[in-house]
Scaffold this motif. Structure first.
Motif, PDB file in Angstrom:
ATOM      1  N   ALA A 149      63.072   5.223  68.744  1.00 44.70           N
ATOM      2  CA  ALA A 149      62.578   6.454  68.618  1.00 44.70           C
ATOM      3  C   ALA A 149      61.350   6.547  68.193  1.00 44.70           C
ATOM      4  O   ALA A 149      60.636   7.840  68.432  1.00 44.70           O
ATOM      5  CB  ALA A 149      63.806   6.942  67.488  1.00 44.70           C
ATOM      6  N   HIS A 150      60.796   5.821  67.447  1.00 44.51           N
ATOM      7  CA  HIS A 150      59.253   5.764  67.012  1.00 44.51           C
ATOM      8  C   HIS A 150      58.377   6.004  68.099  1.00 44.51           C
ATOM      9  O   HIS A 150      57.612   6.998  68.077  1.00 44.51           O
ATOM     10  CB  HIS A 150      59.132   4.827  66.156  1.00 44.51           C
ATOM     11  CG  HIS A 150      59.753   4.709  64.697  1.00 44.51           C
ATOM     12  ND1 HIS A 150      59.563   5.375  63.634  1.00 44.51           N
ATOM     13  CD2 HIS A 150      60.873   3.967  64.563  1.00 44.51           C
ATOM     14  CE1 HIS A 150      60.334   5.321  62.647  1.00 44.51           C
ATOM     15  NE2 HIS A 150      61.060   4.234  63.031  1.00 44.51           N
ATOM     16  N   ARG A 151      58.681   5.118  69.156  1.00 38.47           N
ATOM     17  CA  ARG A 151      57.797   5.106  70.275  1.00 38.47           C
ATOM     18  C   ARG A 151      57.762   6.473  71.127  1.00 38.47           C
ATOM     19  O   ARG A 151      56.698   6.974  71.565  1.00 38.47           O
ATOM     20  CB  ARG A 151      57.723   3.853  71.011  1.00 38.47           C
ATOM     21  CG  ARG A 151      57.395   2.584  70.657  1.00 38.47           C
ATOM     22  CD  ARG A 151      57.830   1.390  71.364  1.00 38.47           C
ATOM     23  NE  ARG A 151      56.773   1.342  72.441  1.00 38.47           N
ATOM     24  CZ  ARG A 151      56.880   0.454  73.435  1.00 38.47           C
ATOM     25  NH1 ARG A 151      57.955   0.025  73.795  1.00 38.47           N
ATOM     26  NH2 ARG A 151      55.713   0.494  74.305  1.00 38.47           N
ATOM     27  N   LEU A 152      59.238   6.872  71.242  1.00 37.40           N
ATOM     28  CA  LEU A 152      59.396   8.136  72.122  1.00 37.40           C
ATOM     29  C   LEU A 152      58.621   9.423  71.212  1.00 37.40           C
ATOM     30  O   LEU A 152      58.166  10.051  71.999  1.00 37.40           O
ATOM     31  CB  LEU A 152      60.855   8.245  71.897  1.00 37.40           C
ATOM     32  CG  LEU A 152      61.182   9.320  72.925  1.00 37.40           C
ATOM     33  CD1 LEU A 152      60.872   9.539  74.367  1.00 37.40           C
ATOM     34  CD2 LEU A 152      62.733   9.609  72.898  1.00 37.40           C
ATOM     35  N   TYR A 153      58.490   9.443  69.840  1.00 37.46           N
ATOM     36  CA  TYR A 153      58.136  10.692  69.187  1.00 37.46           C
ATOM     37  C   TYR A 153      56.623  10.721  69.475  1.00 37.46           C
ATOM     38  O   TYR A 153      56.080  11.629  69.900  1.00 37.46           O
ATOM     39  CB  TYR A 153      58.456  10.367  67.807  1.00 37.46           C
ATOM     40  CG  TYR A 153      57.529  11.536  67.009  1.00 37.46           C
ATOM     41  CD1 TYR A 153      58.160  12.546  66.576  1.00 37.46           C
ATOM     42  CD2 TYR A 153      56.366  11.199  66.264  1.00 37.46           C
ATOM     43  CE1 TYR A 153      57.454  13.682  66.082  1.00 37.46           C
ATOM     44  CE2 TYR A 153      55.737  12.123  65.630  1.00 37.46           C
ATOM     45  CZ  TYR A 153      56.394  13.350  65.535  1.00 37.46           C
ATOM     46  OH  TYR A 153      55.835  14.401  64.553  1.00 37.46           O
ATOM     47  N   HIS A 154      56.061   9.592  69.619  1.00 36.04           N
ATOM     48  CA  HIS A 154      54.544   9.364  69.840  1.00 36.04           C
ATOM     49  C   HIS A 154      54.243   9.840  71.359  1.00 36.04           C
ATOM     50  O   HIS A 154      53.244  10.259  71.744  1.00 36.04           O
ATOM     51  CB  HIS A 154      53.830   8.293  69.327  1.00 36.04           C
ATOM     52  CG  HIS A 154      53.669   8.170  67.714  1.00 36.04           C
ATOM     53  ND1 HIS A 154      53.104   8.797  66.883  1.00 36.04           N
ATOM     54  CD2 HIS A 154      54.694   7.370  67.008  1.00 36.04           C
ATOM     55  CE1 HIS A 154      53.279   8.468  65.554  1.00 36.04           C
ATOM     56  NE2 HIS A 154      54.316   7.538  65.652  1.00 36.04           N
ATOM     57  N   SER A 155      55.036   9.229  72.218  1.00 35.15           N
ATOM     58  CA  SER A 155      54.908   9.483  73.740  1.00 35.15           C
ATOM     59  C   SER A 155      54.888  11.028  73.987  1.00 35.15           C
ATOM     60  O   SER A 155      54.025  11.547  74.670  1.00 35.15           O
ATOM     61  CB  SER A 155      55.818   8.853  74.609  1.00 35.15           C
ATOM     62  OG  SER A 155      55.673   7.354  74.397  1.00 35.15           O
ATOM     63  N   ILE A 156      55.909  11.915  73.178  1.00 38.96           N
ATOM     64  CA  ILE A 156      56.116  13.262  73.534  1.00 38.96           C
ATOM     65  C   ILE A 156      54.755  13.807  72.689  1.00 38.96           C
ATOM     66  O   ILE A 156      54.283  14.805  73.148  1.00 38.96           O
ATOM     67  CB  ILE A 156      57.192  13.639  73.008  1.00 38.96           C
ATOM     68  CG1 ILE A 156      58.571  13.094  73.575  1.00 38.96           C
ATOM     69  CG2 ILE A 156      57.632  15.086  73.209  1.00 38.96           C
ATOM     70  CD1 ILE A 156      59.898  13.315  73.348  1.00 38.96           C
ATOM     71  N   THR A 157      54.666  13.786  71.601  1.00 35.17           N
ATOM     72  CA  THR A 157      53.747  14.407  70.706  1.00 35.17           C
ATOM     73  C   THR A 157      52.500  14.353  71.074  1.00 35.17           C
ATOM     74  O   THR A 157      51.835  15.204  70.918  1.00 35.17           O
ATOM     75  CB  THR A 157      54.193  14.454  69.145  1.00 35.17           C
ATOM     76  OG1 THR A 157      54.066  12.852  68.885  1.00 35.17           O
ATOM     77  CG2 THR A 157      55.531  14.934  68.890  1.00 35.17           C
ATOM     78  N   GLY A 158      52.097  13.010  71.047  1.00 35.11           N
ATOM     79  CA  GLY A 158      50.686  12.630  71.370  1.00 35.11           C
ATOM     80  C   GLY A 158      50.293  12.585  72.534  1.00 35.11           C
ATOM     81  O   GLY A 158      49.011  12.681  72.708  1.00 35.11           O
ATOM     82  N   LYS A 159      51.074  12.391  73.589  1.00 34.47           N
ATOM     83  CA  LYS A 159      50.548  12.384  75.096  1.00 34.47           C
ATOM     84  C   LYS A 159      51.145  13.489  75.761  1.00 34.47           C
ATOM     85  O   LYS A 159      50.195  14.131  76.481  1.00 34.47           O
ATOM     86  CB  LYS A 159      51.174  11.242  75.908  1.00 34.47           C
ATOM     87  CG  LYS A 159      50.620   9.807  75.216  1.00 34.47           C
ATOM     88  CD  LYS A 159      51.077   8.616  75.734  1.00 34.47           C
ATOM     89  CE  LYS A 159      50.367   7.301  75.342  1.00 34.47           C
ATOM     90  NZ  LYS A 159      50.802   6.124  76.061  1.00 34.47           N
TER      91      LYS A 159
END
Length: 346
Positions: A149-159
């Motif tokens: 979930a942590h990586r998914l959050y950054h994939s969505i919001t950051g990329k």
């Protein structure tokens, strides 16, 4: 650009067809094994050549058609290098550009649903194909296949959320009949990660979902690590009685050359009106049974069931409905004469 969004009812999967109108080379994103006939029919009817298939990730809910399409067309297969799937020709890494003539995509790594998830951004950033990373008003789950979930959050919001607000979002799935969104909409309204949700908001949401295990994961994931190649390495069986092509409308068709060579092996059903048959006596040499279409449902007993049936009419339109009627009545080996009498048999 030629663009089509296709849907598989069983898995609620979207497959995307992209092609350049001038070069006529096509690519498919996230093709489904059971929809190969449909996809190839559309490509054929649009006058395209399939050059590339690309999967956004190793799916857990359906088997990819990548290997099967490669066997049938010679196309290349692209997927994330980290997946290490067999039979892949293009191993994509973050930032790689790929595609077909006239259509270029950029692959960006967007892990979190799985570690091998990628999103494909169309040149000019007008479209993004997000796989299961970002769905319409939702996102993929993060509790299996090295999900986080942590990586998914950054994939969505950051990329993904760094793309223009106007960029159209095309996901790999939707279960509510929704077809497209935009980055701006998802930033504002996504139920899990929109409206400024923090990483804690998102992670707590995802950890509390407790979803059931995907029904096909034990079958789909190993197959998709082979790019969809069946474990026995064999192609699916095709209808054995004729050279049948399924149209994009779902109609099985036979061409006139095959029919001329196999007249004694099939029952030829003419569904034209009586007056049309009188006006074209040459065609009667081919016909075994003549029943106008509007009488077919009431006269099915006149059609032998010991041979396949090829339905014929003037243009191939009425015979396509005749095929549907025959199938509903239990005839399994049926096909329509492609293009009918107009352009084929005099």
């Amino acid at each position: 650009m030629i663009f089509r969004q296709l849907f598989d009812n069983t898995s609620s999967t979207y497959t995307y067809l992209l092609a350049d109108e001038n070069h006529r080379q096509a690519m498919l994103i996230d093709p489904v094994f059971g929809q190969v006939r449909r996809d190839l029919a559309l490509i054929r009817e649009l006058g395209l050549t399939l050059a590339l298939v690309a999967d956004t990730h190793a799916h857990a809910d359906h088997i990819t058609a990548a290997w099967l399409l490669k066997q049938k067309t010679g196309c290349r297969i692209a997927s994330a290098k980290v997946i290490n799937a067999d039979h892949t020709d293009v191993a994509l890494e973050n930032g790689d550009e790929f595609g077909v003539k006239g259509v270029r995509l950029k692959a960006i790594s967007t892990p979190g649903h799985t570690d091998g998830c990628m999103s494909f951004i169309l040149e000019g950033e007008s479209m993004v194909f997000t796989g299961d990373t970002l769905l319409i008003r939702g996102c993929g789950r993060s509790d299996f296949q090295q999900g986080s979930a942590h990586r998914l959050y950054h994939s969505i919001t950051g990329k993904l959320f760094a793309l223009p607000d106007s960029c159209l979002v095309y996901p790999a799935h939707d279960y509510q009949g929704r077809t497209v969104s935009t980055i701006g909409e998802e930033k504002a309204f996504n139920a899990r990660v929109g409206a400024g949700a923090s990483e804690t908001d998102f992670v707590e949401y995802m950890n509390a979902m407790k979803l059931p295990h995907p029904k096909l994961i034990d079958e789909a994931v190993p197959a998709n690590l082979r790019s969809g190649r069946p474990e026995n390495g064999k192609l699916p069986e095709e209808p054995g009685w004729g050279d049948i092509r399924i149209t994009y409308a779902g109609v099985p068709e036979i061409d006139e050359e095959w029919l001329e060579q196999h007249l004694g092996e099939v029952t030829v059903l003419d569904v034209r009106l009586d007056d049309e048959v009188k006006d074209n006596p040459q065609s009667r040499r081919l016909v075994d049974v003549h029943i106008p279409l509007n009488q077919l449902r009431d006269r099915l007993e006149e059609i032998p069931r010991d041979k396949p049936v090829v339905a014929m009419c003037r243009s191939g339109r009425r015979s396509s409905l005749a095929v549907s009627i025959l199938k509903d009545a239990g005839f399994e080996k049926v096909a329509s004469l492609s293009r009918g009498f107009v352009t084929s048999i005099p």
